[in-house]
Design an enzyme around this catalytic site. Sequence first.
Site, PDB file in Angstrom:
ATOM      1  N   HIS A   2      -0.614   0.508 -13.280  1.00 21.01           N
ATOM      2  CA  HIS A   2       0.701  -0.637 -13.793  1.00 21.01           C
ATOM      3  C   HIS A   2       2.051  -0.669 -14.162  1.00 21.01           C
ATOM      4  O   HIS A   2       2.117   0.979 -14.365  1.00 21.01           O
ATOM      5  CB  HIS A   2      -0.054  -1.310 -15.069  1.00 21.01           C
ATOM      6  CG  HIS A   2       0.540  -2.630 -15.991  1.00 21.01           C
ATOM      7  ND1 HIS A   2      -0.082  -3.960 -15.075  1.00 21.01           N
ATOM      8  CD2 HIS A   2       1.743  -3.176 -16.104  1.00 21.01           C
ATOM      9  CE1 HIS A   2       0.742  -4.927 -15.229  1.00 21.01           C
ATOM     10  NE2 HIS A   2       1.300  -4.749 -15.966  1.00 21.01           N
ATOM     11  N   GLY A  62       0.912  -1.588   0.323  1.00 22.05           N
ATOM     12  CA  GLY A  62       0.279   0.042   0.116  1.00 22.05           C
ATOM     13  C   GLY A  62       0.870   1.282   0.117  1.00 22.05           C
ATOM     14  O   GLY A  62       0.642   2.681   0.396  1.00 22.05           O
ATOM     15  N   SER A  63       1.929   1.019  -0.831  1.00 24.09           N
ATOM     16  CA  SER A  63       2.671   2.495  -0.188  1.00 24.09           C
ATOM     17  C   SER A  63       2.108   3.308  -1.351  1.00 24.09           C
ATOM     18  O   SER A  63       2.126   5.096  -0.840  1.00 24.09           O
ATOM     19  CB  SER A  63       4.124   2.565  -0.930  1.00 24.09           C
ATOM     20  OG  SER A  63       4.293   1.597  -2.183  1.00 24.09           O
ATOM     21  N   ASN A  64       1.556   3.273  -2.695  1.00 23.32           N
ATOM     22  CA  ASN A  64       0.640   4.424  -3.830  1.00 23.32           C
ATOM     23  C   ASN A  64      -0.854   4.528  -2.433  1.00 23.32           C
ATOM     24  O   ASN A  64      -0.414   5.712  -2.784  1.00 23.32           O
ATOM     25  CB  ASN A  64       0.436   3.450  -4.863  1.00 23.32           C
ATOM     26  CG  ASN A  64       1.569   3.179  -5.884  1.00 23.32           C
ATOM     27  OD1 ASN A  64       2.071   4.365  -6.172  1.00 23.32           O
ATOM     28  ND2 ASN A  64       1.758   2.109  -6.152  1.00 23.32           N
ATOM     29  N   GLU A  75       5.515   6.001  -9.619  1.00 22.35           N
ATOM     30  CA  GLU A  75       3.764   5.745  -9.832  1.00 22.35           C
ATOM     31  C   GLU A  75       4.037   6.837  -8.499  1.00 22.35           C
ATOM     32  O   GLU A  75       2.768   7.386  -8.225  1.00 22.35           O
ATOM     33  CB  GLU A  75       3.474   4.550  -8.311  1.00 22.35           C
ATOM     34  CG  GLU A  75       3.954   3.945 -10.215  1.00 22.35           C
ATOM     35  CD  GLU A  75       3.840   1.779 -10.137  1.00 22.35           C
ATOM     36  OE1 GLU A  75       2.948   1.133  -9.971  1.00 22.35           O
ATOM     37  OE2 GLU A  75       4.317   1.497  -7.698  1.00 22.35           O
ATOM     38  N   ASP A 126      -5.772  -5.275 -17.370  1.00 22.63           N
ATOM     39  CA  ASP A 126      -4.731  -4.454 -18.083  1.00 22.63           C
ATOM     40  C   ASP A 126      -5.250  -3.901 -19.224  1.00 22.63           C
ATOM     41  O   ASP A 126      -4.563  -3.742 -20.083  1.00 22.63           O
ATOM     42  CB  ASP A 126      -3.876  -4.821 -17.890  1.00 22.63           C
ATOM     43  CG  ASP A 126      -3.232  -5.064 -16.730  1.00 22.63           C
ATOM     44  OD1 ASP A 126      -2.900  -4.685 -15.075  1.00 22.63           O
ATOM     45  OD2 ASP A 126      -2.397  -6.269 -16.480  1.00 22.63           O
ATOM     46  N   LEU A 128      -5.130  -6.886  -7.044  1.00 28.29           N
ATOM     47  CA  LEU A 128      -4.630  -7.749  -7.964  1.00 28.29           C
ATOM     48  C   LEU A 128      -6.246  -9.478  -8.451  1.00 28.29           C
ATOM     49  O   LEU A 128      -5.497  -9.780  -9.209  1.00 28.29           O
ATOM     50  CB  LEU A 128      -3.536  -9.165  -7.073  1.00 28.29           C
ATOM     51  CG  LEU A 128      -1.766  -7.895  -6.544  1.00 28.29           C
ATOM     52  CD1 LEU A 128      -1.518  -8.713  -5.895  1.00 28.29           C
ATOM     53  CD2 LEU A 128      -1.856  -7.452  -7.399  1.00 28.29           C
ATOM     54  N   LEU A 161      -9.300  -9.689 -10.973  1.00 27.25           N
ATOM     55  CA  LEU A 161     -10.070  -8.812 -11.455  1.00 27.25           C
ATOM     56  C   LEU A 161     -11.375  -8.425 -11.019  1.00 27.25           C
ATOM     57  O   LEU A 161     -11.508  -9.171 -10.170  1.00 27.25           O
ATOM     58  CB  LEU A 161     -10.593  -9.672 -12.785  1.00 27.25           C
ATOM     59  CG  LEU A 161     -10.916  -9.204 -13.726  1.00 27.25           C
ATOM     60  CD1 LEU A 161     -10.049  -8.918 -15.070  1.00 27.25           C
ATOM     61  CD2 LEU A 161     -11.766 -10.745 -14.823  1.00 27.25           C
TER      62      LEU A 161
HETATM   63  C1  GAR Z   1       2.987  -1.914  -8.018  1.00 25.88           C
HETATM   64  O1  GAR Z   1       3.622  -1.473  -8.750  1.00 25.88           O
HETATM   65  C2  GAR Z   1       1.847  -1.342  -8.652  1.00 25.88           C
HETATM   66  O2  GAR Z   1       1.686  -1.324 -10.416  1.00 25.88           O
HETATM   67  C3  GAR Z   1       1.686  -2.971  -9.292  1.00 25.88           C
HETATM   68  O3  GAR Z   1       1.845  -4.131  -7.409  1.00 25.88           O
HETATM   69  C4  GAR Z   1       2.621  -2.540  -6.731  1.00 25.88           C
HETATM   70  C5  GAR Z   1       1.538  -2.251  -5.460  1.00 25.88           C
HETATM   71  O4  GAR Z   1       2.789  -1.786  -4.524  1.00 25.88           O
HETATM   72  N1  GAR Z   1       0.445  -3.003  -9.598  1.00 25.88           N
HETATM   73  C6  GAR Z   1      -0.232  -4.166 -10.766  1.00 25.88           C
HETATM   74  O5  GAR Z   1       0.802  -4.972 -10.726  1.00 25.88           O
HETATM   75  C7  GAR Z   1      -1.081  -4.441 -11.259  1.00 25.88           C
HETATM   76  N2  GAR Z   1      -0.883  -5.557 -12.293  1.00 25.88           N
HETATM   77  P1  GAR Z   1       2.325  -0.807  -3.902  1.00 25.88           P
HETATM   78  O6  GAR Z   1       1.289  -1.813  -2.895  1.00 25.88           O
HETATM   79  O7  GAR Z   1       3.918  -0.345  -2.882  1.00 25.88           O
HETATM   80  O8  GAR Z   1       1.528   0.497  -3.855  1.00 25.88           O
END
Ligand code: GAR
Length: 190
Positions: free
Chosen positions: A104, A14-16, A174, A145, A87, A89
Amino acid sequence: MDVKRIALFASGSGSNAQKIIDYFADNKLVEVNCLLSNKPDAFALERARKAGVDTLLFNREQFYHSTFVSDWLQERKIDLIVLAGFLWLVPENIVREFEILNIHPALLPQYGGKNMYGMNVHKAVLDNHEKISGITIHYVNEKYDDGAIIFQATCPVSYDDSPESLAEKIHALEHQYYPKIIEEIILKNH
Ligand code: GAR
């Protein structure tokens, strides 16, 4: 004008999600209303609780074979769903009812599809000796995607990158762009 409400979906660290929560913390027009997850141990849930953002945990049955999740979102008058490392669908009923964004960690249409997430993506990019990778922010439809691309940014891949070092570069992109693009979209479309 009514405040615009975002629902975050996250399955992992969940860093995003954290960057998005922080970005909108003092925003008068847009709020992160809630964070939903399919994983009881997702660190994203803890981040949300710490930030005072409501959370909802759901299982496969609730997501795919009931209206539990969409009812919950409708009650909260959610304007935009934002996938941030989610993750599964998204089922058709939710795709039909809500506008949904995803990020992505590669340059779609390459390196997308089922099982192409997180480290799997970075490994595939390195295995193919790509010189450039990047991020794609896109609308979500009923396929993995596949929705219309809104924004891409690139970074160089160097010969000595590991999946972990590439993941770091991608995460930096991101974090830099996702909150701003979300803001643009939600203020433009709602
Ligand atoms: C991110 O890099 C995002 O782009 C990817 O998962 C990571 C989650 O990081 N998403 C996918 O691959 C979706 N197909 P986070 O939990 O640190 O935000």
